[in-house]
Design a protein around this motif. Structure first.
Motif, PDB file in Angstrom:
ATOM      1  N   ALA A  27       7.845  -0.172  31.269  1.00 26.21           N
ATOM      2  CA  ALA A  27       6.996  -1.166  30.620  1.00 26.21           C
ATOM      3  C   ALA A  27       6.627  -0.695  29.218  1.00 26.21           C
ATOM      4  O   ALA A  27       6.416   0.497  28.995  1.00 26.21           O
ATOM      5  CB  ALA A  27       5.736  -1.388  31.440  1.00 26.21           C
TER       6      ALA A  27
ATOM      7  N   THR B 214      -0.347  -1.426  29.222  1.00 28.74           N
ATOM      8  CA  THR B 214       1.043  -1.878  29.143  1.00 28.74           C
ATOM      9  C   THR B 214       1.079  -3.327  28.669  1.00 28.74           C
ATOM     10  O   THR B 214       0.083  -4.062  28.778  1.00 28.74           O
ATOM     11  CB  THR B 214       1.745  -1.801  30.510  1.00 28.74           C
ATOM     12  OG1 THR B 214       1.069  -2.681  31.411  1.00 28.74           O
ATOM     13  CG2 THR B 214       1.750  -0.377  31.063  1.00 28.74           C
ATOM     14  N   ALA B 215       2.236  -3.749  28.196  1.00 28.20           N
ATOM     15  CA  ALA B 215       2.402  -5.149  27.787  1.00 28.20           C
ATOM     16  C   ALA B 215       2.150  -6.079  28.968  1.00 28.20           C
ATOM     17  O   ALA B 215       1.534  -7.138  28.816  1.00 28.20           O
ATOM     18  CB  ALA B 215       3.797  -5.365  27.202  1.00 28.20           C
ATOM     19  N   ASP B 216       2.599  -5.675  30.147  1.00 28.28           N
ATOM     20  CA  ASP B 216       2.382  -6.498  31.346  1.00 28.28           C
ATOM     21  C   ASP B 216       0.900  -6.642  31.683  1.00 28.28           C
ATOM     22  O   ASP B 216       0.483  -7.648  32.247  1.00 28.28           O
ATOM     23  CB  ASP B 216       3.119  -5.912  32.552  1.00 28.28           C
ATOM     24  CG  ASP B 216       4.630  -6.063  32.446  1.00 28.28           C
ATOM     25  OD1 ASP B 216       5.104  -6.878  31.629  1.00 28.28           O
ATOM     26  OD2 ASP B 216       5.329  -5.357  33.198  1.00 28.28           O
ATOM     27  N   GLY B 217       0.105  -5.639  31.342  1.00 29.14           N
ATOM     28  CA  GLY B 217      -1.315  -5.671  31.659  1.00 29.14           C
ATOM     29  C   GLY B 217      -2.199  -6.220  30.552  1.00 29.14           C
ATOM     30  O   GLY B 217      -3.412  -6.344  30.729  1.00 29.14           O
ATOM     31  N   TYR B 218      -1.583  -6.573  29.415  1.00 24.55           N
ATOM     32  CA  TYR B 218      -2.386  -6.986  28.260  1.00 24.55           C
ATOM     33  C   TYR B 218      -3.265  -8.203  28.550  1.00 24.55           C
ATOM     34  O   TYR B 218      -4.459  -8.206  28.224  1.00 24.55           O
ATOM     35  CB  TYR B 218      -1.515  -7.270  27.035  1.00 24.55           C
ATOM     36  CG  TYR B 218      -2.345  -7.841  25.918  1.00 24.55           C
ATOM     37  CD1 TYR B 218      -3.124  -7.009  25.118  1.00 24.55           C
ATOM     38  CD2 TYR B 218      -2.435  -9.218  25.724  1.00 24.55           C
ATOM     39  CE1 TYR B 218      -3.944  -7.531  24.137  1.00 24.55           C
ATOM     40  CE2 TYR B 218      -3.256  -9.745  24.744  1.00 24.55           C
ATOM     41  CZ  TYR B 218      -4.004  -8.896  23.948  1.00 24.55           C
ATOM     42  OH  TYR B 218      -4.834  -9.420  22.991  1.00 24.55           O
ATOM     43  N   GLU B 219      -2.709  -9.242  29.120  1.00 24.76           N
ATOM     44  CA  GLU B 219      -3.483 -10.477  29.322  1.00 24.76           C
ATOM     45  C   GLU B 219      -4.722 -10.238  30.185  1.00 24.76           C
ATOM     46  O   GLU B 219      -5.793 -10.765  29.893  1.00 24.76           O
ATOM     47  CB  GLU B 219      -2.603 -11.576  29.905  1.00 24.76           C
ATOM     48  CG  GLU B 219      -1.653 -12.137  28.867  1.00 24.76           C
ATOM     49  CD  GLU B 219      -0.916 -13.366  29.355  1.00 24.76           C
ATOM     50  OE1 GLU B 219      -1.479 -14.120  30.168  1.00 24.76           O
ATOM     51  OE2 GLU B 219       0.217 -13.557  28.905  1.00 24.76           O
TER      52      GLU B 219
ATOM     53  N   GLU C 115       1.547   3.685  32.601  1.00 26.51           N
ATOM     54  CA  GLU C 115       2.034   2.673  33.540  1.00 26.51           C
ATOM     55  C   GLU C 115       1.456   2.877  34.933  1.00 26.51           C
ATOM     56  O   GLU C 115       1.006   1.934  35.576  1.00 26.51           O
ATOM     57  CB  GLU C 115       3.561   2.683  33.557  1.00 26.51           C
ATOM     58  CG  GLU C 115       4.149   1.541  34.324  1.00 26.51           C
ATOM     59  CD  GLU C 115       5.660   1.451  34.218  1.00 26.51           C
ATOM     60  OE1 GLU C 115       6.209   0.497  34.788  1.00 26.51           O
ATOM     61  OE2 GLU C 115       6.290   2.327  33.605  1.00 26.51           O
TER      62      GLU C 115
ATOM     63  N   GLY D  82       1.169  -0.035  37.264  1.00 31.32           N
ATOM     64  CA  GLY D  82       2.582  -0.344  37.075  1.00 31.32           C
ATOM     65  C   GLY D  82       3.501   0.343  38.051  1.00 31.32           C
ATOM     66  O   GLY D  82       4.091  -0.275  38.926  1.00 31.32           O
TER      67      GLY D  82
END
Length: 108
Positions: free
Chosen positions: A3, A63-68, A102, A107
């Motif tokens: 990620a 992480t980018a996946d966790g940004y929102e 991650e 992650g």
């Protein structure tokens, strides 16, 4: 592929608030760690006026996946009407550290 890691910056007007934002994001596993810097002097336009304020910066590693999820949490937890929330991608870093970010944010 691993990620993408991000450093997310926010600011607040009080060191205790910065500590609370940092601890809350890490405890919620939205950030692997947070670093607080300050005070800094911010100069900005707000509601038609030029303002100067003392602030503390909070740098959160996620992480980018966790940004929102982190952004949503910051918007809820922050007391500013329009808080600064800026994400910068980490383009390089040690594999072990990036894996740790991650893992700490749910992650790996």
């Amino acid at each position: 592929m691993k990620a993408l890691a991000l450093t997310v910056l926010t600011t607040t007007d009080d060191e205790a608030k910065a500590r609370a934002l940092a601890a809350g994001a890490v405890e919620a596993r939205l950030a692997a760690c947070a670093q607080i810097a300050g005070p800094v002097t911010s100069v900005y336009r707000w509601q038609g006026n030029t303002e100067t304020a003392q602030e503390w910066q909070v740098f959160l590693k996620t992480t980018a996946d966790g940004y929102e999820a982190l952004e949503s949490w910051l918007l809820e937890a922050h007391d500013y009407d329009t808080p600064e929330i800026i994400a910068t991608p980490v383009v390089r870093g040690s594999a072990a550290y990036l894996a740790w970010i991650e893992g700490e944010t749910g992650g790996a």
